[in-house]
Each structure stands twice: as structure tokens, then as C-alpha cells.
Design an enzyme around this catalytic site. Structure first.
Site, PDB file in Angstrom:
ATOM      1  N   THR A  32       0.820  -1.219   0.000  1.00  0.00           N
ATOM      2  CA  THR A  32       0.000   0.000   0.000  1.00  0.00           C
ATOM      3  C   THR A  32       0.851   1.265   0.000  1.00  0.00           C
ATOM      4  OG1 THR A  32      -1.809  -1.136   1.093  1.00  0.00           O
ATOM      5  CG2 THR A  32      -1.766   1.223   1.354  1.00  0.00           C
ATOM      6  N   THR A  34       1.871  -4.521   4.209  1.00  0.00           N
ATOM      7  CA  THR A  34       1.801  -4.727   5.657  1.00  0.00           C
ATOM      8  C   THR A  34       1.205  -6.087   6.023  1.00  0.00           C
ATOM      9  OG1 THR A  34      -0.351  -3.634   5.715  1.00  0.00           O
ATOM     10  CG2 THR A  34       1.589  -2.261   6.131  1.00  0.00           C
ATOM     11  N   ASP A  35       0.524  -6.719   5.048  1.00  0.00           N
ATOM     12  CA  ASP A  35      -0.114  -7.999   5.372  1.00  0.00           C
ATOM     13  C   ASP A  35       0.898  -9.112   5.646  1.00  0.00           C
ATOM     14  OD1 ASP A  35      -2.377  -6.596   4.873  1.00  0.00           O
ATOM     15  OD2 ASP A  35      -2.954  -7.683   3.067  1.00  0.00           O
TER      16      ASP A  35
END
Ligand code: ASP
Length: 218
Positions: free
Chosen positions: A18, A92-93
Site C-alpha cells: 500500500t 503490511t499484510d
């Protein structure tokens, strides 16, 4: 700790996520778009350090196969040989898995710091620039024996302890119970602990299995 020695030679590896997202004007969708150099350009401290930007090829999708993790680990190992700190931006996942794998497998004598963003670059309140600035500050300041670190939302976590606790929150990350974490106030990096030496795997495996057996106990 104050912001480190100006003009330290750092490497920024951009691996999607992101933090790199822009809005596709045609579809209105949020898509990866910012390169490492563009991410750097958005920060206010791009000129404080000598930063070499590297784009990890076509990282347009979330990480899926374990061997993609090894590719990042190899790139970091190489960058660590020629710089005094390495910063990695990514989704970030999977950052807790990748950072932990790197901590276990990359034997580096320089700091390695991961970061990302919870909001895309086109969204109001984009957190990517600040997170990247913080990551550069941490990589330029913190001794390498802290191991691989993750910084998000002005907080600093050890790779083994960090996890994404709230996918909807801007302060999505936290440390496992009992683990220490640090803060960034303005341009000051504050770590209130000294790392405890621990054995690490220390080698990047040639390949990883694409699945592992799941054993249930009742
Ligand atoms: N939402 C994720 C991110 O923060 C997507 C990903 O992990 O690639 O980047």
C-alpha cells in the site's frame, strides 16, 4: 538516540504494498505505482542520507509463495554488503513474516528496517512518507545487534515480536506480550532496551516448501 550521522549510505528496497499505491485514473482502483526513488522523493529527509533506491521487480501483488520471501532476503543480504543500513518497504499484510524470516536468515552487520503504510499515497492521511522517514532514521541510527526491526506509526518493533493486530487501524501493529518496543519522537529514535543475544538460523535456504503440514491436536 538522535538522527544518525548525516550522509550515511543506506539502501532502500521497494517491494510493493500500500505504501506504493497510486490511484489508477481509468479504473479508480488503488494500484502499486511508486518506485523506490519516488517514495524517497516524497520524504523530507531524502537528502539527509545517501540512499540507493532498488525496485524489486514487478512486485505488484501481495507476496504469496515462500520463495518470493527468499528473493527479498537475498536482495537485502546483497544490499547490506554495500551499505550501512537497509530499509525495505512492502505490504503490511506479510511484513511480520518477511521481517522475521530475514531476521533469522540474513547474517548482516548493518541494521535492516521494514516499513509500509496503512493508507495509499492518494488517500488523505497517507502515512507512507512518515513511516519511510522513520525507517531511514532508524537504519541510520540503531546498532545492527538489534536485529531486523519494523517501524510503523512512530513505533519500532523487533521482527520476532511484531504483528498486525488491527487491519483497520492506522496503528495496526503491536508487539507480542512482554516484548519491548521503541518510539520515534520528532526525529529522535528512542529504544529503551538492549537486545538479548540469541541464536539465529543464519543462512538463507535455497528454497522453501510451498506448504507445510498442519497438525491438529484434540
Ligand atoms: N494492505 C496491504 C498493505 O498494506 C497489502 C499488502 O500487504 O500487499 O500493503
Amino acid at each position: 538516540m538522535k538522527t544518525g550521522n548525516p550522509k550515511r549510505r543506506l539502501t532502500l528496497i521497494a517491494a510493493g504494498g500500500t505504501i506504493s499505491h497510486v490511484r489508477d485514473p481509468r479504473t479508480g482502483q488503488s494500484v502499486p505505482g511508486l518506485t523506490a526513488a519516488e517514495l524517497l522523493h516524497q520524504t523530507t529527509i531524502a537528502n539527509t542520507y545517501q540512499v540507493r533506491p532498488i525496485d524489486l521487480a514487478e512486485r505488484t501483488k501481495p507476496l504469496r509463495h515462500p520463495n518470493e520471501l527468499l528473493e527479498i532476503a537475498r536482495c537485502i543480504r546483497q544490499a547490506a554488503e554495500t551499505s550501512s543500513g537497509v530499509v525495505v518497504t512492502q505490504g503490511t499484510d506479510t511484513v511480520e513474516e518477511v521481517a522475521y524470516l530475514v531476521d533469522e536468515t540474513v547474517r548482516a552487520t548493518v541494521p535492516i528496517v521494514f516499513t509500509g503504510a496503512m493508507r495509499a499515497s492518494w488517500a488523505s492521511g497517507y502515512d507512507g512518507s512518515r513511516n519511510l522517514e522513520n525507517a531511514l532514521r532508524v537504519a541510520a541510527t540503531v546498532p545492527a545487534d538489534y536485529g531486523t526491526l519494523v517501524t510503523m506509526h512512530d513505533e519500532i518493533f523487533e521482527a520476532w515480536s511484531v504483528y498486525k493486530a488491527d487491519t483497520g487501524a492506522i496503528d495496526a501493529f503491536t508487539a507480542r506480550r512482554g516484548a519491548a518496543w521503541g518510539r520515534i519522537f520528532g526525529d529522535h529514535v528512542m529504544l529503551t532496551w538492549r537486545p538479548i543475544p540469541r541464536a539465529r538460523f543464519g543462512e538463507i535456504p535455497l528454497t522453501l516448501p510451498s506448504s507445510v503440514p498442519i497438525v491438529m491436536m484434540g
